[in-house]
Design a protein around this motif. Structure first.
Motif, short mmCIF file in Angstrom:
data_model
loop_
_atom_site.label_atom_id
_atom_site.label_comp_id
_atom_site.label_asym_id
_atom_site.label_seq_id
_atom_site.Cartn_x
_atom_site.Cartn_y
_atom_site.Cartn_z
N SER A 785 13.81 9.11 -11.83
CA SER A 785 14.29 10.45 -11.14
C SER A 785 15.62 10.33 -11.12
O SER A 785 16.42 9.49 -10.46
CB SER A 785 13.70 10.58 -9.88
OG SER A 785 14.01 11.71 -9.47
N ALA A 786 16.42 11.46 -11.27
CA ALA A 786 17.79 11.69 -11.09
C ALA A 786 18.25 11.58 -9.91
O ALA A 786 19.43 11.09 -9.43
CB ALA A 786 18.23 13.02 -11.66
N ARG A 787 17.23 11.96 -8.90
CA ARG A 787 17.82 11.66 -7.45
C ARG A 787 17.86 10.37 -6.92
O ARG A 787 18.58 10.12 -5.92
CB ARG A 787 16.80 12.58 -6.65
CG ARG A 787 15.34 11.82 -6.35
CD ARG A 787 14.52 12.51 -5.44
NE ARG A 787 13.26 12.04 -4.89
CZ ARG A 787 12.29 11.96 -5.87
NH1 ARG A 787 12.20 12.64 -6.74
NH2 ARG A 787 11.05 11.20 -5.50
N PHE A 788 17.16 9.28 -7.53
CA PHE A 788 17.66 7.89 -7.16
C PHE A 788 18.81 7.31 -7.87
O PHE A 788 19.40 6.43 -7.60
CB PHE A 788 16.24 6.98 -7.70
CG PHE A 788 15.00 7.46 -6.90
CD1 PHE A 788 15.13 7.81 -5.48
CD2 PHE A 788 13.77 7.57 -7.66
CE1 PHE A 788 13.85 8.26 -4.86
CE2 PHE A 788 12.63 7.90 -6.90
CZ PHE A 788 12.70 8.28 -5.57
N ALA A 789 19.15 7.81 -8.97
CA ALA A 789 20.26 7.32 -9.91
C ALA A 789 20.17 6.00 -10.14
O ALA A 789 21.22 5.44 -10.20
CB ALA A 789 21.45 7.89 -9.04
N LEU A 790 18.95 5.43 -10.35
CA LEU A 790 18.99 4.03 -10.34
C LEU A 790 19.54 3.70 -11.81
O LEU A 790 19.93 2.30 -12.07
CB LEU A 790 17.54 3.53 -10.52
CG LEU A 790 16.80 3.55 -8.99
CD1 LEU A 790 15.27 2.95 -9.07
CD2 LEU A 790 17.68 2.87 -8.06
N ASP A 791 19.65 4.53 -12.81
CA ASP A 791 20.45 4.21 -14.06
C ASP A 791 21.84 3.81 -13.86
O ASP A 791 22.30 3.24 -14.66
CB ASP A 791 20.21 5.44 -14.95
CG ASP A 791 20.88 6.46 -14.46
OD1 ASP A 791 20.80 6.79 -13.21
OD2 ASP A 791 21.80 7.15 -15.20
N ARG A 792 22.48 4.16 -12.73
CA ARG A 792 23.83 3.75 -12.37
C ARG A 792 24.16 2.30 -12.40
O ARG A 792 25.15 2.01 -12.69
CB ARG A 792 24.37 4.34 -10.96
CG ARG A 792 23.81 3.57 -9.69
CD ARG A 792 24.16 4.44 -8.53
NE ARG A 792 23.64 3.73 -7.31
CZ ARG A 792 22.39 3.44 -6.81
NH1 ARG A 792 21.69 4.21 -7.46
NH2 ARG A 792 22.30 2.87 -5.55
N HIS A 793 23.10 1.69 -12.00
CA HIS A 793 23.30 0.27 -12.05
C HIS A 793 23.50 -0.54 -13.44
O HIS A 793 24.36 -1.39 -13.83
CB HIS A 793 22.14 -0.58 -11.44
CG HIS A 793 21.88 -0.37 -9.90
ND1 HIS A 793 22.89 -0.27 -8.98
CD2 HIS A 793 20.89 0.16 -9.35
CE1 HIS A 793 22.57 0.00 -7.74
NE2 HIS A 793 21.23 0.22 -7.84
N TRP A 794 22.76 -0.08 -14.43
CA TRP A 794 22.86 -0.45 -15.77
C TRP A 794 24.26 0.14 -16.38
O TRP A 794 25.07 -0.57 -16.83
CB TRP A 794 21.79 -0.01 -16.85
CG TRP A 794 21.92 -0.70 -18.00
CD1 TRP A 794 21.41 -1.65 -18.86
CD2 TRP A 794 22.63 0.01 -19.23
NE1 TRP A 794 21.89 -1.96 -19.97
CE2 TRP A 794 22.58 -0.78 -20.23
CE3 TRP A 794 23.33 1.13 -19.25
CZ2 TRP A 794 23.34 -0.53 -21.47
CZ3 TRP A 794 23.94 1.71 -20.75
CH2 TRP A 794 23.70 0.68 -21.62
N ARG A 795 24.44 1.30 -16.18
CA ARG A 795 25.84 2.02 -16.60
C ARG A 795 26.83 1.22 -15.95
O ARG A 795 27.86 0.83 -16.83
CB ARG A 795 25.83 3.59 -16.25
CG ARG A 795 24.69 4.26 -16.90
CD ARG A 795 24.93 5.82 -16.68
NE ARG A 795 24.50 6.32 -15.27
CZ ARG A 795 25.46 6.45 -14.35
NH1 ARG A 795 26.62 6.25 -14.47
NH2 ARG A 795 25.02 6.87 -13.26
#
Length: 826
Positions: A785-795
């Motif tokens: 979910s975009a609200r968690f923004a967990l993809d930021r860690h990989w980015r």
């Protein structure tokens, strides 16, 4: 740009209570030792009514002095010594072997350092190393060695020689001797043998390692060869300048030599000696001085001055200045047996003051050191003046008569220094080198420092994902860190900072990165500029800038240019414009991390003369265009966009030669990036645990209903936690290598720290990238979910890892392991 100079020093009033010389925001503290010269510095001290003539061999006397030194919270008690017999007719002096004597003092004290003078000319290095390491263990890490050579004919005769070695041979032996002792200490407890071509085929110490890393090393003397030993190895240097100007010049020289040796100049404390005669009034102090001088044998001072100058002073016209042929250095240095530093400072002192020989004899009461005869206020003023003007890191004090002269210093001088914030009021580390900053801070001490910032880190972490989603720069969070003193963590205490080891600062950056990796990245260029200024301590501009940085000014960086690899072929230039005065900066920089937040920025440029320079630019100057135009998918809040400089005015004083930069640049820059990767790995675990605990349903194929009880999901989290632990462990080990590179320097040590930082990069980057991907195996589709923004860690991890591509690091490590190739060459 307008700059401010070093704060002016007010004129001393001498009353000891009205002067505060500290620069605003500073909290400097002196290193203070007591040089115990038998029964006191005055030759006739043995005639004091409270002393017995044989007190200098009385155990109770020495224990009493040691306890008094400890009561004053002095750093160390120093013992001078020479391996020869002395004529006791003039004054009784210490005839006791110093390490044995200090062992007795160690048993009755708990904190003071215990520094023994031991000659490299007439000792065996293996025996000396064992003797000092034994004292170090018995004292709990408080032993030190004052490294000297010996040249007197009396000593040579004591060892059955007609004459001692010449100066070159003495210092050649001293350098090998000292290095061998250091290697023996480093190998203690390992069971391995340490080779030496000079002294033995190999040797080892059957003792555990030192409680303080190794015993502290001190060097005394000003010969070029002796100063090289100090630059490579010493924790402190005893000096003998008669004036503040000469001391300031010598201070800068010693710091520059340490930097040339690849060490942090601040790792070497410069400690001039001062003889002290204290009175409640100036008149009383003068009478005390005269009384003790009158009791000394008539020819004592004459003989001492003759020995230091290498001439028969009694044959000179006492009412005329020193003859011109008596220079600061003797004609034949190699055959000169006395101290070169004492001769140079004494001759310079006589010339500068226009003294006759008789006046020099009178002023020569410190016997090679300056002497202060005056009130406690006057003494405190003089010490403060030298210290805050950058002429000393502290002092080795020599009271006139013991123990009452020492008691007067403790009860009347030290309170003044404490009121000014210039000397400790309580003990810090238990070991001598721990107080002098020579060893790594323990994990407990790290936690003590980190606790100061952890509440701030927690507040920063609360809104981090929202700032990432909405691309909100963390300005308020940055301001809170600066207000708490984060900008001054690495700045020396005397300039208002905390003077933390670089390894500890990087650990704090890693912990900050766990809260907000974008905010943590802003500090890389700032800390790097601090290292530059610490490394170039001989430049008076460094003190000014270190004060500004401690006060909270933030420094960014602009180094990369379009199509210019590795800083070669730069197009950013400094130029002089006819009729406009000063310098002008023009160019474009990319990846200028922190530029939108910074007060100043370091810019790599080409000077008008063609050499590479670092320009410090005030970001408020006209002609600067800062673009927050970084379009990468990670590290989007670091301000890593472009900066354009068009005809920007630059102060000549803000241009620094590139060659003065610190020698461990690569190790630091990579370690700073490694800190970010470690922080990301730990943040992944933190966010994964929170998300897993928030799950209310499990996969249809799961063996249990509760996600937090699912062994498969727990296994994912366990693996990620282990990855973060491994990354942090390798990172911390690499920081140990970095601290050693700063402390010791040398090509081999720098190469090892380069490789260590590269090892940590590979482990930390793999851990961060793998964790940032595999975390979703424990969270299901809701975790995307975009609200968690967990993809930021990989980015963020992918962006940081791209700074120094891993394939090249693997090749360099492999070439080092297989072929021993210097990593800097690759």
């Amino acid at each position: 740009m307008t700059t401010t100079g070093r704060p002016t020093t007010p004129v001393a009033t001498g009353d000891g209570g009205q002067i505060d010389r500290r620069p605003r925001g500073a909290a400097p503290t002196m290193v203070l030792g007591v040089n115990v010269l038998g029964l006191g510095q005055r030759p006739a001290a043995w005639q004091a009514e409270h002393l017995a003539p044989l007190s200098f061999v009385d155990r109770d006397y020495w224990i009493g002095v040691g306890r008094e030194v400890e009561r004053g919270l002095f750093d160390a008690l120093f013992l001078a010594d020479a391996p020869q017999l002395h004529d006791p007719s003039a004054r009784p002096t210490s005839a006791l072997e110093p390490t044995t004597l200090l062992a007795a003092v160690a048993a009755e004290t708990e904190r003071i350092g215990l520094v023994a003078t031991l000659s490299t000319s007439y000792n065996d290095p293996v025996e000396l190393a064992a003797r000092l390491l034994t004292l170090d263990h018995l004292s709990g890490g408080r032993a030190g060695w004052n490294i000297v050579t010996t040249a007197t004919k009396e000593t040579a005769a004591n060892f059955g020689e007609a004459a001692g070695a010449d100066r070159d041979e003495r210092y050649r032996r001293a350098a090998e001797f000292t290095g061998f002792v250091e290697r023996l200490w480093a190998g203690a407890g390992t069971g391995g043998s340490v080779p030496s071509t000079e002294f033995a085929a190999s040797a080892s110490l059957d003792l555990p390692p030192s409680p303080q890393g190794r015993p502290a090393l001190v060097q005394a003397g000003a010969s070029p060869a002796g100063r090289q030993i100090a630059a490579r190895s010493a924790d402190a240097v005893f000096t003998a300048e008669m004036t503040r100007g000469a001391a300031l010049e010598n201070y800068r020289s010693i710091k520059a030599l340490a930097a040339e040796a690849g060490r942090d100049p601040n790792a070497v404390a410069v400690l001039p000696g001062f003889a002290l005669v204290i009175g409640s009034t100036e008149e009383e102090a003068a009478r005390r001085f005269d009384d003790w001088e009158a009791k000394a044998p008539d020819d004592y001072t004459l003989g001492r001055l003759s020995g230091i100058l290498g001439v028969d002073v009694g044959a000179l016209d006492l009412d005329r200045p020193l003859p011109e042929e008596i220079g600061e250095a003797p004609d034949d240095i190699s055959g000169f047996g006395a101290s070169l530093s004492f001769r140079a400072t004494t001759v310079r002192f006589a010339r500068e003051n226009g003294y006759t020989v008789r006046q020099l004899l009178r002023a020569y009461g410190g016997y090679g050191h300056p002497i202060i005869v005056g009130t406690p206020g006057r003494i405190a003023d003089t010490l403060s003046d030298w210290f805050l003007s950058g002429a000393a890191d502290g002092f080795n004090l020599m009271p006139d008569v013991l123990p009452d002269g020492l008691t007067a210093v403790i009860d009347e001088v030290l309170p003044i220094l404490r009121r000014r914030g210039l000397f400790r009021s309580e003990w810090e580390a238990a070991t001598l080198r721990g107080r002098w900053g020579g060893i790594l801070v323990t994990i407990h001490e790290y936690d003590d420092v980190a606790e100061r910032f952890r509440p701030i880190f927690a507040r920063i972490a609360e809104g981090e994902s929202a700032r990432e989603r909405e691309r909100q720069p963390p300005r308020r969070q940055l301001a809170e860190l600066i207000e708490a003193g984060f900008a001054g963590l690495r700045v020396p205490e005397r300039f208002g900072g905390d003077d933390l080891p670089l390894s500890l600062v990087l650990r704090l950056i890693a912990e900050l990165a766990e809260a907000d990796v974008n905010l943590a990245h802003l500090w890389r260029n700032h800390v790097s500029f601090i290292e530059d200024r610490r490394n170039d301590a001989s430049d008076p501009r460094s003190a000014e800038w270190l004060r500004r940085l401690a006060a909270g000014n933030l420094v960014g960086g602009g180094w990369s240019e379009p199509g210019v690899p590795g800083g070669e072929g730069l197009t950013t230039t400094l130029s002089r414009r006819d009729g406009r005065g000063g310098l002008r900066l023009d160019g474009v920089k990319l990846y200028a991390t922190g530029s939108i937040y910074s007060d100043y920025s370091t810019v790599l440029a080409i000077a008008p003369e063609g050499e590479k320079v670092v320009v410090l630019v005030d970001m408020r100057s006209d002609g600067i265009e800062v673009g927050d135009d970084w379009d990468g998918f990670g590290q989007r809040l670091t301000g890593s966009g472009s900066v354009t400089y068009r005809d920007v005015a630059v102060d000549e004083g803000d241009v620094f030669a590139f060659e003065t930069r610190y020698p461990y640049q690569h190790q630091f820059y990579q370690s700073a990036l490694n800190a970010l990767l470690v922080g990301i790995s730990k943040a992944v675990v933190r966010d994964g645990v929170a998300a897993l605990r928030a799950r209310t349903r499990n996969y249809p194929t799961a063996t249990v209903d509760s996600p937090v009880a699912d062994p498969e999901l727990l296994g994912v989290i366990g693996r990620l936690a282990a990855e973060a632990y491994a990354a942090e462990s390798v990172f911390l080990r690499s920081l140990g290598e970095l601290d050693e590179a700063i402390d010791r320097g040398g090509a081999d040590v720098l190469a090892r720290s380069w490789i260590a930082a590269s090892h940590a990069q590979l482990v930390a980057s793999d851990a961060a990238l793998r964790s940032a991907t595999e975390i979703f195996d424990a969270l299901g589709s809701s975790g995307t979910s975009a609200r968690f923004a967990l993809d930021r860690h990989w980015r963020n991890a992918r962006t940081i890892t791209s700074h120094n591509p891993r394939p090249y690091r693997r090749r360099v490590i492999g070439d080092w392991v297989v072929n021993g190739t210097d990593p800097e060459a690759g």
